[in-house]
Design an enzyme around this catalytic site. Structure first.
Site, mmCIF file in Angstrom:
data_model
loop_
_atom_site.group_PDB
_atom_site.id
_atom_site.type_symbol
_atom_site.label_atom_id
_atom_site.label_comp_id
_atom_site.label_asym_id
_atom_site.label_seq_id
_atom_site.Cartn_x
_atom_site.Cartn_y
_atom_site.Cartn_z
ATOM 1 N N ASP A 134 -40.342 55.254 -12.495
ATOM 2 C CA ASP A 134 -40.498 54.736 -13.851
ATOM 3 C C ASP A 134 -41.998 54.625 -14.070
ATOM 4 O O ASP A 134 -42.674 53.813 -13.427
ATOM 5 C CB ASP A 134 -39.825 53.365 -13.953
ATOM 6 C CG ASP A 134 -39.968 52.754 -15.341
ATOM 7 O OD1 ASP A 134 -40.818 53.206 -16.121
ATOM 8 O OD2 ASP A 134 -39.240 51.784 -15.642
ATOM 9 N N TYR A 144 -47.313 58.938 -32.144
ATOM 10 C CA TYR A 144 -47.364 60.272 -31.534
ATOM 11 C C TYR A 144 -48.781 60.840 -31.626
ATOM 12 O O TYR A 144 -49.329 61.356 -30.642
ATOM 13 C CB TYR A 144 -46.369 61.205 -32.228
ATOM 14 C CG TYR A 144 -46.222 62.548 -31.553
ATOM 15 C CD1 TYR A 144 -45.252 62.747 -30.574
ATOM 16 C CD2 TYR A 144 -47.041 63.623 -31.898
ATOM 17 C CE1 TYR A 144 -45.107 63.980 -29.943
ATOM 18 C CE2 TYR A 144 -46.908 64.857 -31.279
ATOM 19 C CZ TYR A 144 -45.933 65.031 -30.298
ATOM 20 O OH TYR A 144 -45.816 66.249 -29.678
ATOM 21 N N LYS A 197 -51.317 61.801 -28.431
ATOM 22 C CA LYS A 197 -51.833 63.150 -28.186
ATOM 23 C C LYS A 197 -53.349 63.198 -28.282
ATOM 24 O O LYS A 197 -54.024 63.812 -27.441
ATOM 25 C CB LYS A 197 -51.190 64.148 -29.157
ATOM 26 C CG LYS A 197 -49.698 64.364 -28.928
ATOM 27 C CD LYS A 197 -49.406 64.780 -27.491
ATOM 28 C CE LYS A 197 -47.928 64.994 -27.230
ATOM 29 N NZ LYS A 197 -47.634 65.229 -25.793
ATOM 30 N N THR A 237 -36.379 73.401 -25.866
ATOM 31 C CA THR A 237 -35.890 72.400 -24.918
ATOM 32 C C THR A 237 -34.501 71.918 -25.314
ATOM 33 O O THR A 237 -34.004 72.219 -26.404
ATOM 34 C CB THR A 237 -36.832 71.191 -24.883
ATOM 35 O OG1 THR A 237 -36.821 70.559 -26.176
ATOM 36 C CG2 THR A 237 -38.254 71.602 -24.522
#
Length: 279
Positions: free
Chosen positions: A67, A160, A164, A195
């Site tokens: 984890d 997000y 990035k 994916t």
């Protein structure tokens, strides 16, 4: 000598593809993630399944449940690699806790969307922190953060984008400090990937809204990483955010079907230039 690699967040998706591609080079790949049962995720996949595919590809897959929000678990992973090999060639930081990717403003989404900054940005730092001594001991090494055009273009919202963009700058700063040891750090921007999650999301769209065109295989980025690590001028790229399709073209890498993925630079933007202080 066999390359030793770690790919984080490799139960499925990009991490799985990268791990398998590195396995094709004969590498020993430590595959990390939380999924030990195929029911752990709606998209399936486990670290054991990925490790088995690495074996089938010609490498040695080592599944390690981690984890990446647990610093002690991450430290234990790299301590194990130190005991078993005493060195590390490649670290691929791909683990990310993705949630809250729904329509609406950031204030309307679950606050859990910000978890991406913990497992996806901070976790990259922690993994690199424990990996660096092993990379330095090797005398040559490579850290890769998996990146995306969302670093400069709007994509999925602020969490997000921050993750990035932060990953890119983190790689640049790490590269400066690691340069005297011949250890490179880069961010590689991936395009739209084929994916498990992407297939499910696309299938849920009405036919007229489904994106057309070919998507990159998850293995493509792994092929690029392998070629970059093998390149004599590896350190020339250190510190940069690199568009995977462009780097692949430069290094002569194609996708699994022989095609050449296209750069989205002129559609979504490109990496900014680095300040001279980073060299």
């Amino acid at each position: 000598m066999t390359d030793i690699a770690v790919v984080t967040g490799a139960s499925r998706g990009a991490g799985k593809g990268i791990a398998v591609a590195l396995g094709c080079t004969g590498a020993t790949v430590y595959v990390t993630g939380r999924s030990r049962s195929s029911t752990d995720s709606a998209y399936g996949g486990t670290i054991g399944e990925t490790a088995a595919l690495v074996d089938e590809a010609g490498g040695t897959g080592v599944p390690v449940p981690v984890d990446h929000s647990d610093d002690e678990a991450v430290a234990a992973l790299f301590a194990r690699i130190g005991r078993e090999h005493g060195r590390l060639d490649i670290l691929v930081n791909n683990a990310a806790k993705v949630s809250g990717m729904v329509a609406g403003g950031f204030w309307e989404k679950p606050l859990g969307a910000a978890d991406l900054i913990t497992v996806g940005l901070r976790s990259h730092y922690v993994a690199a922190y424990y990996a660096a001594p092993l990379l330095i001991a090797n005398g040559r090494g490579l850290i890769v953060n998996t990146g995306h055009y969302g670093a400069v273009a709007y994509h999925h919202g602020p969490a997000y984008g921050a993750q990035k963009a932060g990953s890119d700058k983190m790689a640049a700063d790490m590269a400066k400090e690691l340069r005297p040891y011949d250890v490179a750090a880069v961010s590689i921007w991936m395009g739209g990937l084929d994916t498990e999650r992407a297939r499910a999301d696309i299938a849920a769209l009405p036919p007229e809204a489904r994106p057309a065109g070919r998507r990159e295989s998850p293995q493509f980025t792994g092929r690029v990483i392998a070629a970059l690590y093998a390149a004599e001028d590896l350190m020339r790229y250190s510190g940069r955010a690199l568009i995977g399709a462009e780097l692949g073209a430069r290094l002569g890498v194609t996708d699994v079907d022989g095609s050449a993925p296209l750069s989205l630079r002129y559609e979504k933007g490109g990496p900014p230039e680095l300040h001279p202080s980073l060299w």
